[in-house]
Design a protein around this motif. Structure first.
Motif, mmCIF file in Angstrom:
data_model
loop_
_atom_site.group_PDB
_atom_site.id
_atom_site.type_symbol
_atom_site.label_atom_id
_atom_site.label_comp_id
_atom_site.label_asym_id
_atom_site.label_seq_id
_atom_site.Cartn_x
_atom_site.Cartn_y
_atom_site.Cartn_z
ATOM 1 N N ALA A 121 38.142 34.850 14.928
ATOM 2 C CA ALA A 121 38.076 34.862 13.461
ATOM 3 C C ALA A 121 36.789 35.531 12.987
ATOM 4 N N ARG A 122 35.698 35.278 13.692
ATOM 5 C CA ARG A 122 34.427 35.912 13.341
ATOM 6 C C ARG A 122 34.490 37.422 13.563
ATOM 7 N N VAL A 123 35.119 37.821 14.641
ATOM 8 C CA VAL A 123 35.278 39.244 14.943
ATOM 9 C C VAL A 123 36.143 39.906 13.879
ATOM 10 N N GLU A 124 37.249 39.264 13.521
ATOM 11 C CA GLU A 124 38.138 39.817 12.488
ATOM 12 C C GLU A 124 37.394 39.992 11.164
ATOM 13 N N ALA A 125 36.552 39.024 10.817
ATOM 14 C CA ALA A 125 35.782 39.122 9.574
ATOM 15 C C ALA A 125 34.822 40.304 9.623
ATOM 16 N N GLN A 126 34.187 40.523 10.768
ATOM 17 C CA GLN A 126 33.260 41.641 10.900
ATOM 18 C C GLN A 126 33.984 42.985 10.854
ATOM 19 N N ILE A 127 35.166 43.043 11.444
ATOM 20 C CA ILE A 127 35.950 44.279 11.381
ATOM 21 C C ILE A 127 36.351 44.554 9.935
ATOM 22 N N GLY A 128 36.740 43.510 9.205
ATOM 23 C CA GLY A 128 37.051 43.671 7.786
ATOM 24 C C GLY A 128 35.855 44.190 7.013
ATOM 25 N N ARG A 129 34.671 43.700 7.366
ATOM 26 C CA ARG A 129 33.445 44.174 6.721
ATOM 27 C C ARG A 129 33.218 45.655 7.021
ATOM 28 N N GLN A 130 33.446 46.063 8.272
ATOM 29 C CA GLN A 130 33.271 47.463 8.654
ATOM 30 C C GLN A 130 34.239 48.352 7.875
ATOM 31 N N GLU A 185 32.907 48.700 4.378
ATOM 32 C CA GLU A 185 31.753 49.598 4.357
ATOM 33 C C GLU A 185 32.181 51.056 4.478
ATOM 34 N N THR A 186 33.203 51.318 5.276
ATOM 35 C CA THR A 186 33.704 52.685 5.417
ATOM 36 C C THR A 186 34.300 53.177 4.100
ATOM 37 N N LYS A 187 35.036 52.328 3.416
ATOM 38 C CA LYS A 187 35.597 52.706 2.117
ATOM 39 C C LYS A 187 34.491 52.987 1.107
ATOM 40 N N ILE A 188 33.442 52.168 1.092
ATOM 41 C CA ILE A 188 32.319 52.378 0.175
ATOM 42 C C ILE A 188 31.630 53.703 0.489
ATOM 43 N N ALA A 189 31.401 53.981 1.773
ATOM 44 C CA ALA A 189 30.756 55.234 2.159
ATOM 45 C C ALA A 189 31.606 56.436 1.756
ATOM 46 N N THR A 190 32.911 56.340 1.927
ATOM 47 C CA THR A 190 33.801 57.436 1.550
ATOM 48 C C THR A 190 33.751 57.690 0.048
ATOM 49 N N LYS A 191 33.796 56.625 -0.743
ATOM 50 C CA LYS A 191 33.722 56.782 -2.199
ATOM 51 C C LYS A 191 32.383 57.375 -2.615
ATOM 52 N N SER A 192 31.305 56.981 -1.949
ATOM 53 C CA SER A 192 29.983 57.528 -2.263
ATOM 54 C C SER A 192 29.925 59.017 -1.954
ATOM 55 N N LEU A 193 30.449 59.426 -0.814
ATOM 56 C CA LEU A 193 30.465 60.841 -0.461
ATOM 57 C C LEU A 193 31.302 61.648 -1.446
ATOM 58 N N ASN A 194 32.450 61.112 -1.833
ATOM 59 C CA ASN A 194 33.291 61.814 -2.807
ATOM 60 C C ASN A 194 32.584 61.941 -4.153
ATOM 61 N N ARG A 195 31.863 60.911 -4.547
ATOM 62 C CA ARG A 195 31.139 60.959 -5.819
ATOM 63 C C ARG A 195 30.047 62.024 -5.773
ATOM 64 N N MET A 196 29.322 62.107 -4.675
ATOM 65 C CA MET A 196 28.293 63.148 -4.538
ATOM 66 C C MET A 196 28.920 64.533 -4.544
#
Length: 138
Positions: free
Chosen positions: A103-112, A115-126
């Motif tokens: 369950a802890r691993v699944e939560a961390q994968i969800g976090r990753q 974070e990938t979605k946030i990074a993608t949106k940031s790159l698209n905005r730039m």
């Protein structure tokens, strides 16, 4: 995706199409792991002959919950898990093997993934703010 819960690092990842199942992709995923791995922890979707063979060659301990209707004979570790569940129950098996840490691993994968979605949106905005325009000088 392979994840190290101690360091928080992704140790292996493989992007596939919807037509590639876990069992088919697993050899490619495990081949990319560079550091030693003590155990492999996965959900019941990984329970199968091909997976057991692939994983027992690569990892010291494989922790995959067998289904309620599981039969003995797919490997020593899996057989031990089936016998432990039959004798003590599934919850005791989860506690004994450390499966609950999944369950802890699944939560961390969800976090990753977030974070990938946030990074993608940031790159698209730039990118929308402007890109370099190249012109031939001569």
């Amino acid at each position: 995706m392979g994840y190290d819960p101690d360091s928080g690092e992704i140790v292996a990842c493989l992007v596939t199409t919807d037509h590639v199942g876990d069992e088919t992709a697993l050899p490619g995923l495990t081949a990319g792991i560079e550091s030693p791995v003590a155990w492999f922890l996965a959900d019941g979707a990984y329970d199968g002959m091909g997976v057991c063979t692939c994983l027992t060659e690569a990892f010291a301990e494989v922790i995959i919950p067998p289904p309620k209707t599981a039969l003995l004979g797919l490997g020593h570790q899996r057989d031990a898990h089936i016998k432990h569940i039959a004798a003590h129950g599934r919850m005791a098996w989860q506690a004994e093997t450390g499966y609950n840490s999944r369950a802890r691993v699944e939560a961390q994968i969800g976090r990753q993934i977030t974070e990938t979605k946030i990074a993608t949106k940031s790159l698209n905005r730039m990118t929308r703010l402007g890109r370099a325009v190249f012109k031939r000088a001569a």
